[in-house]
Design a protein around this motif. Structure first.
Motif, PDB file in Angstrom:
ATOM      1  N   PRO A 125      28.747  48.012  56.999  1.00 24.43           N
ATOM      2  CA  PRO A 125      28.116  47.477  55.787  1.00 24.43           C
ATOM      3  C   PRO A 125      27.968  48.525  54.678  1.00 24.43           C
ATOM      4  O   PRO A 125      28.144  48.219  53.499  1.00 24.43           O
ATOM      5  N   MET A 126      27.654  49.756  55.042  1.00 26.75           N
ATOM      6  CA  MET A 126      27.527  50.819  54.042  1.00 26.75           C
ATOM      7  C   MET A 126      28.858  51.070  53.344  1.00 26.75           C
ATOM      8  O   MET A 126      28.922  51.198  52.108  1.00 26.75           O
ATOM      9  N   LEU A 127      29.931  51.166  54.118  1.00 19.63           N
ATOM     10  CA  LEU A 127      31.249  51.397  53.521  1.00 19.63           C
ATOM     11  C   LEU A 127      31.697  50.202  52.691  1.00 19.63           C
ATOM     12  O   LEU A 127      32.292  50.375  51.620  1.00 19.63           O
ATOM     13  N   ALA A 128      31.421  49.005  53.159  1.00 20.21           N
ATOM     14  CA  ALA A 128      31.797  47.810  52.395  1.00 20.21           C
ATOM     15  C   ALA A 128      31.118  47.820  51.030  1.00 20.21           C
ATOM     16  O   ALA A 128      31.748  47.524  50.005  1.00 20.21           O
ATOM     17  N   GLU A 129      29.841  48.165  51.007  1.00 15.07           N
ATOM     18  CA  GLU A 129      29.112  48.226  49.736  1.00 15.07           C
ATOM     19  C   GLU A 129      29.652  49.348  48.854  1.00 15.07           C
ATOM     20  O   GLU A 129      29.843  49.176  47.650  1.00 15.07           O
ATOM     21  N   ALA A 130      29.895  50.519  49.442  1.00 16.26           N
ATOM     22  CA  ALA A 130      30.370  51.672  48.673  1.00 16.26           C
ATOM     23  C   ALA A 130      31.760  51.446  48.081  1.00 16.26           C
ATOM     24  O   ALA A 130      32.056  51.919  46.987  1.00 16.26           O
ATOM     25  N   LEU A 131      32.596  50.717  48.804  1.00 19.22           N
ATOM     26  CA  LEU A 131      33.981  50.517  48.352  1.00 19.22           C
ATOM     27  C   LEU A 131      34.186  49.214  47.586  1.00 19.22           C
ATOM     28  O   LEU A 131      35.063  49.148  46.711  1.00 19.22           O
ATOM     29  N   GLU A 159      29.042  45.802  44.074  1.00 19.32           N
ATOM     30  CA  GLU A 159      28.932  45.557  42.636  1.00 19.32           C
ATOM     31  C   GLU A 159      29.309  46.791  41.808  1.00 19.32           C
ATOM     32  O   GLU A 159      29.924  46.671  40.750  1.00 19.32           O
ATOM     33  N   ARG A 160      28.939  47.978  42.290  1.00 22.36           N
ATOM     34  CA  ARG A 160      29.269  49.230  41.605  1.00 22.36           C
ATOM     35  C   ARG A 160      29.947  50.161  42.604  1.00 22.36           C
ATOM     36  O   ARG A 160      29.305  51.039  43.177  1.00 22.36           O
ATOM     37  N   PRO A 161      31.240  49.999  42.843  1.00 21.56           N
ATOM     38  CA  PRO A 161      31.926  50.824  43.838  1.00 21.56           C
ATOM     39  C   PRO A 161      31.792  52.320  43.545  1.00 21.56           C
ATOM     40  O   PRO A 161      31.933  52.757  42.405  1.00 21.56           O
ATOM     41  N   ALA A 162      31.506  53.076  44.578  1.00 17.11           N
ATOM     42  CA  ALA A 162      31.361  54.523  44.469  1.00 17.11           C
ATOM     43  C   ALA A 162      32.674  55.248  44.734  1.00 17.11           C
ATOM     44  O   ALA A 162      32.835  56.410  44.354  1.00 17.11           O
ATOM     45  N   ALA A 163      33.591  54.580  45.393  1.00 18.52           N
ATOM     46  CA  ALA A 163      34.846  55.212  45.786  1.00 18.52           C
ATOM     47  C   ALA A 163      35.900  54.136  45.988  1.00 18.52           C
ATOM     48  O   ALA A 163      35.609  52.936  45.958  1.00 18.52           O
ATOM     49  N   GLU A 164      37.121  54.598  46.190  1.00 20.66           N
ATOM     50  CA  GLU A 164      38.250  53.718  46.480  1.00 20.66           C
ATOM     51  C   GLU A 164      38.968  54.267  47.704  1.00 20.66           C
ATOM     52  O   GLU A 164      38.807  55.441  48.050  1.00 20.66           O
ATOM     53  N   ALA A 165      39.767  53.437  48.331  1.00 27.71           N
ATOM     54  CA  ALA A 165      40.506  53.895  49.501  1.00 27.71           C
ATOM     55  C   ALA A 165      41.918  53.331  49.487  1.00 27.71           C
ATOM     56  O   ALA A 165      42.175  52.257  48.945  1.00 27.71           O
ATOM     57  N   LEU A 166      42.807  54.094  50.088  1.00 29.67           N
ATOM     58  CA  LEU A 166      44.190  53.682  50.308  1.00 29.67           C
ATOM     59  C   LEU A 166      44.426  53.618  51.802  1.00 29.67           C
ATOM     60  O   LEU A 166      43.849  54.404  52.564  1.00 29.67           O
ATOM     61  N   ILE A 167      45.278  52.716  52.207  1.00 27.31           N
ATOM     62  CA  ILE A 167      45.691  52.602  53.605  1.00 27.31           C
ATOM     63  C   ILE A 167      47.191  52.871  53.678  1.00 27.31           C
ATOM     64  O   ILE A 167      47.965  52.332  52.881  1.00 27.31           O
ATOM     65  N   ALA A 168      47.569  53.716  54.613  1.00 26.13           N
ATOM     66  CA  ALA A 168      48.986  53.937  54.913  1.00 26.13           C
ATOM     67  C   ALA A 168      49.281  53.141  56.175  1.00 26.13           C
ATOM     68  O   ALA A 168      48.541  53.233  57.152  1.00 26.13           O
ATOM     69  N   GLU A 169      50.350  52.346  56.133  1.00 29.00           N
ATOM     70  CA  GLU A 169      50.659  51.536  57.310  1.00 29.00           C
ATOM     71  C   GLU A 169      52.151  51.344  57.469  1.00 29.00           C
ATOM     72  O   GLU A 169      52.930  51.501  56.533  1.00 29.00           O
TER      73      GLU A 169
END
Length: 158
Positions: A37-43, A46-56
């Motif tokens: 839940p913490m990561l879902a909120e952060a990413l 309403e106000r994302p703190a960070a972004e992420a990329l996935i390599a697959e």
């Protein structure tokens, strides 16, 4: 073939698993306090703190990168800060880390960033050698300062 894509909410469990694997690699297996839940909120909140990329690949996720923007008063521009870069042990040496870094460099350029920065543990010689190979320069005169827990509360006077 490695595909690099923006993470979605559906990737939060995978990201947390990778964060835990990275923490274990960095000799801090019990240090992860983040939850899904913490990561879902952060990413994705309403106000994302960070972004992420996935390599697959067709076989599944191979790694991830988590990043956010910082700002340089010297350049007058924002920068891109890479908080975490992780590639699964089986995928290492296959260009996945380089593909993630190249994708991030493209994002930095597309967004007008003056810098692309990250930290690396001083004992991680393989990573340092890789970063030098792609053109990164160590900031030898700078050290990271961190405040958390009781010291943070005390300084804030709370």
């Amino acid at each position: 073939m490695t595909l690099i894509r923006s993470a979605t909410r559906a990737d939060v469990g995978t990201i947390l698993r990778f964060v835990r694997e990275l923490a274990a690699f960095e000799r801090e297996p019990d240090a992860v306090e983040a939850t899904e839940p913490m990561l879902a909120e952060a990413l994705f909140g309403e106000r994302p703190a960070a972004e992420a990329l996935i390599a697959e690949s067709a076989d599944g996720p191979l790694g991830f990168a988590l990043f956010f923007h910082n700002f340089s008063t010297w350049t007058g521009k924002r920068g891109l800060y890479l908080e975490d870069l992780y590639v699964t042990p089986d995928a290492r040496g296959q260009g996945v880390g380089g593909a993630l870094l190249a994708h991030l460099a493209g994002i930095a350029l597309d967004r007008g960033c003056a810098r692309f920065e990250w930290s690396v543990l001083d004992w991680n010689a393989d990573a340092i050698a890789f970063y030098r190979k792609v053109g990164a320069v160590g900031m030898e005169d700078w050290t990271i300062q961190r405040m958390s827990g009781e010291a943070l509360v005390r300084l804030a006077g709370r």
